[in-house]
Write a protein that holds these residues in place. Structure first.
Motif, PDB file in Angstrom:
ATOM      1  N   SER A   1      66.070  65.318 -27.974  1.00 17.11           N
ATOM      2  CA  SER A   1      67.221  65.057 -28.830  1.00 17.11           C
ATOM      3  C   SER A   1      67.334  66.127 -29.912  1.00 17.11           C
ATOM      4  O   SER A   1      66.331  66.576 -30.486  1.00 17.11           O
ATOM      5  N   ARG A   2      68.558  66.514 -30.168  1.00 19.12           N
ATOM      6  CA  ARG A   2      68.780  67.431 -31.277  1.00 19.12           C
ATOM      7  C   ARG A   2      68.518  66.708 -32.587  1.00 19.12           C
ATOM      8  O   ARG A   2      68.707  65.493 -32.708  1.00 19.12           O
ATOM      9  N   ARG A   3      68.143  67.482 -33.603  1.00 11.88           N
ATOM     10  CA  ARG A   3      67.766  66.923 -34.892  1.00 11.88           C
ATOM     11  C   ARG A   3      68.602  67.583 -35.993  1.00 11.88           C
ATOM     12  O   ARG A   3      68.661  68.817 -36.075  1.00 11.88           O
ATOM     13  N   VAL A   4      69.230  66.761 -36.822  1.00  7.65           N
ATOM     14  CA  VAL A   4      70.017  67.269 -37.945  1.00  7.65           C
ATOM     15  C   VAL A   4      69.489  66.637 -39.230  1.00  7.65           C
ATOM     16  O   VAL A   4      69.433  65.405 -39.348  1.00  7.65           O
ATOM     17  N   ALA A   5      69.089  67.482 -40.163  1.00 11.77           N
ATOM     18  CA  ALA A   5      68.615  66.988 -41.459  1.00 11.77           C
ATOM     19  C   ALA A   5      69.798  66.479 -42.279  1.00 11.77           C
ATOM     20  O   ALA A   5      70.902  67.037 -42.217  1.00 11.77           O
ATOM     21  N   VAL A   6      69.574  65.410 -43.036  1.00 14.49           N
ATOM     22  CA  VAL A   6      70.628  64.843 -43.881  1.00 14.49           C
ATOM     23  C   VAL A   6      70.088  64.655 -45.295  1.00 14.49           C
ATOM     24  O   VAL A   6      68.949  64.231 -45.497  1.00 14.49           O
ATOM     25  N   GLY A   7      70.916  64.976 -46.281  1.00 10.61           N
ATOM     26  CA  GLY A   7      70.509  64.817 -47.671  1.00 10.61           C
ATOM     27  C   GLY A   7      71.701  64.598 -48.578  1.00 10.61           C
ATOM     28  O   GLY A   7      72.856  64.853 -48.194  1.00 10.61           O
ATOM     29  N   LEU A   8      71.425  64.133 -49.778  1.00 15.83           N
ATOM     30  CA  LEU A   8      72.461  63.889 -50.781  1.00 15.83           C
ATOM     31  C   LEU A   8      71.887  64.201 -52.152  1.00 15.83           C
ATOM     32  O   LEU A   8      70.790  63.759 -52.487  1.00 15.83           O
ATOM     33  N   LEU A   9      72.612  65.001 -52.916  1.00 17.30           N
ATOM     34  CA  LEU A   9      72.230  65.297 -54.294  1.00 17.30           C
ATOM     35  C   LEU A   9      73.527  65.408 -55.099  1.00 17.30           C
ATOM     36  O   LEU A   9      74.211  66.428 -55.071  1.00 17.30           O
ATOM     37  N   MET A  10      73.873  64.347 -55.803  1.00 13.25           N
ATOM     38  CA  MET A  10      75.204  64.249 -56.410  1.00 13.25           C
ATOM     39  C   MET A  10      75.157  63.780 -57.858  1.00 13.25           C
ATOM     40  O   MET A  10      74.467  62.814 -58.175  1.00 13.25           O
ATOM     41  N   GLN A  11      75.875  64.504 -58.683  1.00  8.99           N
ATOM     42  CA  GLN A  11      76.182  64.030 -60.026  1.00  8.99           C
ATOM     43  C   GLN A  11      77.443  64.734 -60.499  1.00  8.99           C
ATOM     44  O   GLN A  11      77.604  65.941 -60.287  1.00  8.99           O
ATOM     45  N   GLU A  12      78.360  63.986 -61.086  1.00  9.00           N
ATOM     46  CA  GLU A  12      79.559  64.555 -61.677  1.00  9.00           C
ATOM     47  C   GLU A  12      79.280  64.760 -63.160  1.00  9.00           C
ATOM     48  O   GLU A  12      79.156  63.804 -63.926  1.00  9.00           O
ATOM     49  N   SER A  13      79.154  66.016 -63.553  1.00  6.62           N
ATOM     50  CA  SER A  13      78.791  66.325 -64.933  1.00  6.62           C
ATOM     51  C   SER A  13      80.008  66.317 -65.843  1.00  6.62           C
ATOM     52  O   SER A  13      81.138  66.516 -65.413  1.00  6.62           O
ATOM     53  N   ASN A  14      79.741  66.108 -67.126  1.00  7.51           N
ATOM     54  CA  ASN A  14      80.764  66.151 -68.158  1.00  7.51           C
ATOM     55  C   ASN A  14      80.183  66.918 -69.337  1.00  7.51           C
ATOM     56  O   ASN A  14      79.220  66.476 -69.953  1.00  7.51           O
ATOM     57  N   SER A  15      80.764  68.072 -69.626  1.00  3.00           N
ATOM     58  CA  SER A  15      80.232  68.937 -70.677  1.00  3.00           C
ATOM     59  C   SER A  15      80.290  68.305 -72.056  1.00  3.00           C
ATOM     60  O   SER A  15      79.598  68.752 -72.976  1.00  3.00           O
ATOM     61  N   PHE A  16      81.105  67.266 -72.224  1.00  3.36           N
ATOM     62  CA  PHE A  16      81.316  66.665 -73.532  1.00  3.36           C
ATOM     63  C   PHE A  16      80.650  65.297 -73.664  1.00  3.36           C
ATOM     64  O   PHE A  16      80.829  64.602 -74.657  1.00  3.36           O
ATOM     65  N   SER A  17      79.876  64.913 -72.660  1.00  4.28           N
ATOM     66  CA  SER A  17      79.217  63.615 -72.671  1.00  4.28           C
ATOM     67  C   SER A  17      77.981  63.635 -73.566  1.00  4.28           C
ATOM     68  O   SER A  17      77.245  64.627 -73.600  1.00  4.28           O
ATOM     69  N   PRO A  18      77.709  62.538 -74.275  1.00  2.89           N
ATOM     70  CA  PRO A  18      76.483  62.448 -75.073  1.00  2.89           C
ATOM     71  C   PRO A  18      75.262  62.045 -74.257  1.00  2.89           C
ATOM     72  O   PRO A  18      74.159  61.950 -74.802  1.00  2.89           O
ATOM     73  N   LEU A  19      75.430  61.796 -72.956  1.00  8.42           N
ATOM     74  CA  LEU A  19      74.345  61.286 -72.119  1.00  8.42           C
ATOM     75  C   LEU A  19      73.598  62.424 -71.436  1.00  8.42           C
ATOM     76  O   LEU A  19      74.178  63.176 -70.645  1.00  8.42           O
ATOM     77  N   ALA A  20      72.326  62.562 -71.715  1.00  9.04           N
ATOM     78  CA  ALA A  20      71.509  63.558 -71.017  1.00  9.04           C
ATOM     79  C   ALA A  20      71.232  63.073 -69.599  1.00  9.04           C
ATOM     80  O   ALA A  20      71.037  61.878 -69.366  1.00  9.04           O
ATOM     81  N   THR A  21      71.210  63.993 -68.639  1.00  9.90           N
ATOM     82  CA  THR A  21      70.934  63.633 -67.253  1.00  9.90           C
ATOM     83  C   THR A  21      69.575  64.190 -66.853  1.00  9.90           C
ATOM     84  O   THR A  21      69.363  65.407 -66.839  1.00  9.90           O
ATOM     85  N   THR A  22      68.643  63.290 -66.541  1.00 13.70           N
ATOM     86  CA  THR A  22      67.275  63.634 -66.167  1.00 13.70           C
ATOM     87  C   THR A  22      66.962  62.999 -64.809  1.00 13.70           C
ATOM     88  O   THR A  22      67.806  62.311 -64.225  1.00 13.70           O
ATOM     89  N   VAL A  23      65.765  63.196 -64.331  1.00 17.88           N
ATOM     90  CA  VAL A  23      65.357  62.545 -63.089  1.00 17.88           C
ATOM     91  C   VAL A  23      65.431  61.030 -63.249  1.00 17.88           C
ATOM     92  O   VAL A  23      65.814  60.307 -62.317  1.00 17.88           O
ATOM     93  N   ALA A  24      65.114  60.530 -64.427  1.00 17.31           N
ATOM     94  CA  ALA A  24      65.186  59.083 -64.675  1.00 17.31           C
ATOM     95  C   ALA A  24      66.607  58.563 -64.512  1.00 17.31           C
ATOM     96  O   ALA A  24      66.813  57.419 -64.093  1.00 17.31           O
ATOM     97  N   THR A  25      67.600  59.393 -64.825  1.00 17.57           N
ATOM     98  CA  THR A  25      68.988  58.985 -64.633  1.00 17.57           C
ATOM     99  C   THR A  25      69.255  58.702 -63.160  1.00 17.57           C
ATOM    100  O   THR A  25      69.930  57.733 -62.806  1.00 17.57           O
ATOM    101  N   PHE A  26      68.737  59.557 -62.294  1.00 13.82           N
ATOM    102  CA  PHE A  26      68.878  59.340 -60.850  1.00 13.82           C
ATOM    103  C   PHE A  26      68.118  58.092 -60.425  1.00 13.82           C
ATOM    104  O   PHE A  26      68.606  57.295 -59.619  1.00 13.82           O
TER     105      PHE A  26
END
Length: 493
Positions: free
Chosen positions: A2-27
């Motif tokens: 069988s053919r093999r296809v790797a699948v992944g997801l890495l998503m965040q919509e950033s906002n330059s004016f947001s007061p919220l820091a985004t860290t690994v804990a956010t994920f």
């Protein structure tokens, strides 16, 4: 074999004016699944791109190889440490998975790394491209609000964007990309890409694909696909709250082996969007007027608190709406008014006191202290919960964190510990708040709420509220975008 296809997801919509820091804990607070955990029964029910990949690959007899599924709620730019940790883990897992016949990757397109020097999504694509042999194809999905740049067009990479906003085709976008991957591996298709942009940002209020100025441009994209000229034509009105160079509307087109056709269609679509630019001015209502209309009109009025939308990166803790409601005497009305606010400290107090308790607390601006001050209220605790509910359109469980409902006269405040999507009316229903009983409901979303809340509403209004996700493009404090940029600047025809 069988053919093999790797699948992944890495998503965040950033906002330059947001007061919220985004860290690994956010994920980790949203979702972070590694390897085989992506196939877990609970997570696999999520109606998102990566499971669209998996379902379509399995249907074609292709083995999906899970890497990493890391999704974070919209917020401030990623710290460099978080970005390198997550991308580094994705790289390591891809190396361990080799050999593979392809890679399917779900990105947002508007991921920004702190400092602004690194181009988040483009760097992810380039780093993973370097790991795979040149003849191994990569398929990438993007949110319709992605910030698309030429660096994303890496060799032997094809791209497919959401077609709809409100976003009700997330899973289906994953399926479309997976079908093209299978056809590519079978030798039936040879996808090539072209990008065209125009110097324009579109208010999220005006970026709907169901009505408004974008409709004819979307129709042109679908005609190009149905005619067979191209395989996929994706439009990106862009996340307007990122302060980065080259921000603008993008048309990204995938054709079958003919780059010239892809370039022509991309240019046509970008020009069509530019021709519609005067149709992208949002129809905004002053907050006091929206409250007056809602309290004095028959049926339910749903009002978008567009400036404080967590789906765009706001902390969802503004008191602007609550202050205006109290100033209007809405708490003394005969009909109920629902609104939400994020304040972990208030939730803690309410949970300690218990249902039925009368409490006096300072509420609001828990995170965004520079944008306003908390408001003192007296309230009765009506409900305590874990804040979990089922988003029907996405068929996905979501959490608001520990949640309470407070009553201030006729006002019902849904107070939660985490910013979260306000797209689905289930957020209120799950907390015992029946939309049919309300005169006025506020939703912290510029447009994603319409599909669900619109079924209940007699009328929908967009309030010109302040905050990191304000709907008025001319009020956004840009400093890094490439100028001139419409509608901030006047541009020639």
């Amino acid at each position: 074999m069988s053919r093999r296809v790797a699948v992944g997801l890495l998503m965040q919509e950033s906002n330059s004016f947001s007061p919220l820091a985004t860290t690994v804990a956010t994920f980790e607070n949203y979702f972070l699944h590694r390897g085989e955990a992506i196939f877990g029964a609970g997570f696999e029910r999520a109606h998102i791109e990566i499971h669209g990949f998996i379902s379509e690959l399995r249907a074609a007899g292709v083995t999906p190889v899970p890497l990493l599924a890391a999704g974070a709620f919209a917020g401030g730019p990623l710290t460099e440490a978080a970005f390198d940790a997550l991308v580094g883990e994705m790289e390591s897992r891809l190396r361990e998975a080799l050999p593979v016949d392809g890679l399917l990757l779900a990105l947002h397109g508007a991921l920004v790394v702190e400092g602004g020097a690194r181009r988040g999504d483009a760097e992810i694509i380039a780093r993973l491209r370097r790991i795979l042999p040149p003849d191994v194809p990569i398929g990438i999905t993007f949110d319709l609000h992605g910030h698309i740049t030429p660096e994303m067009l890496q060799p032997n990479c094809f791209h497919v964007g959401y077609q709809q906003y409100p976003h009700i085709d997330i899973y289906e976008t994953g399926q479309r990309a997976a079908r093209l991957m299978v056809d590519t591996l079978d030798g039936k298709r040879r996808p090539v890409m072209a990008l065209a942009k125009c110097p324009m940002v579109v208010s999220a209020v005006c970026a709907r694909t169901t009505d408004g100025g974008l409709v004819p441009v979307v129709a042109a994209a679908r005609r190009a696909e149905l005619s067979g000229r191209v395989l996929h034509a994706s439009l990106f009105p862009v996340q307007p709250w990122i302060d980065v160079p080259d921000l603008g509307f993008a048309a990204l087109v995938c054709a079958d082996g003919d780059v010239a056709v892809a370039e022509q269609v991309a240019a046509e679509l970008a020009q069509a969007a530019w021709n519609q630019r005067d149709q992208f001015t949002p129809e905004l209502v002053e907050l006091d007027d929206a409250i007056r209309i809602g309290l004095s009109s028959e049926g339910l009025t749903v009002v978008s608190d567009a400036g404080d939308a967590p789906s765009g990166g706001s902390a969802a803790d503004s008191t602007a709406v609550l202050r205006a409601l109290l100033a209007a005497g809405a708490e003394r009305g005969k009909r109920l008014v629902y609104l939400s606010i994020c304040d972990p400290a208030v939730v803690t107090v309410a949970q300690r006191m218990g249902v039925g308790a009368s409490i006096e607390v300072d509420i609001g601006h828990y995170y965004s202290r520079s944008d306003g001050a908390p408001l003192r209220i007296s309230a009765t605790v009506q409900l305590l919960s874990d804040g979990r509910y089922h988003m029907r359109d996405q068929d996905m469980e979501i959490g608001m964190g520990r949640t309470v409902v407070l009553a201030v006269g006729a006002l019902r405040l849904l107070v939660r510990t985490l910013p979260s999507f306000e797209w689905d009316v289930a957020m209120y229903l799950s907390q015992g708040l029946d939309p049919a009983a309300a005169a006025l409901i506020f939703v912290k979303s510029p447009g994603g709420f319409r599909h669900s809340f619109g079924k209940w509403a007699q009328r929908i209004l967009i309030a010109d509220t302040p905050g990191p996700t304000c709907a008025n493009m001319k009020r956004i404090p840009f400093t890094r975008v490439t100028r001139p940029l419409y509608p901030l600047d006047s541009l020639p025809e």
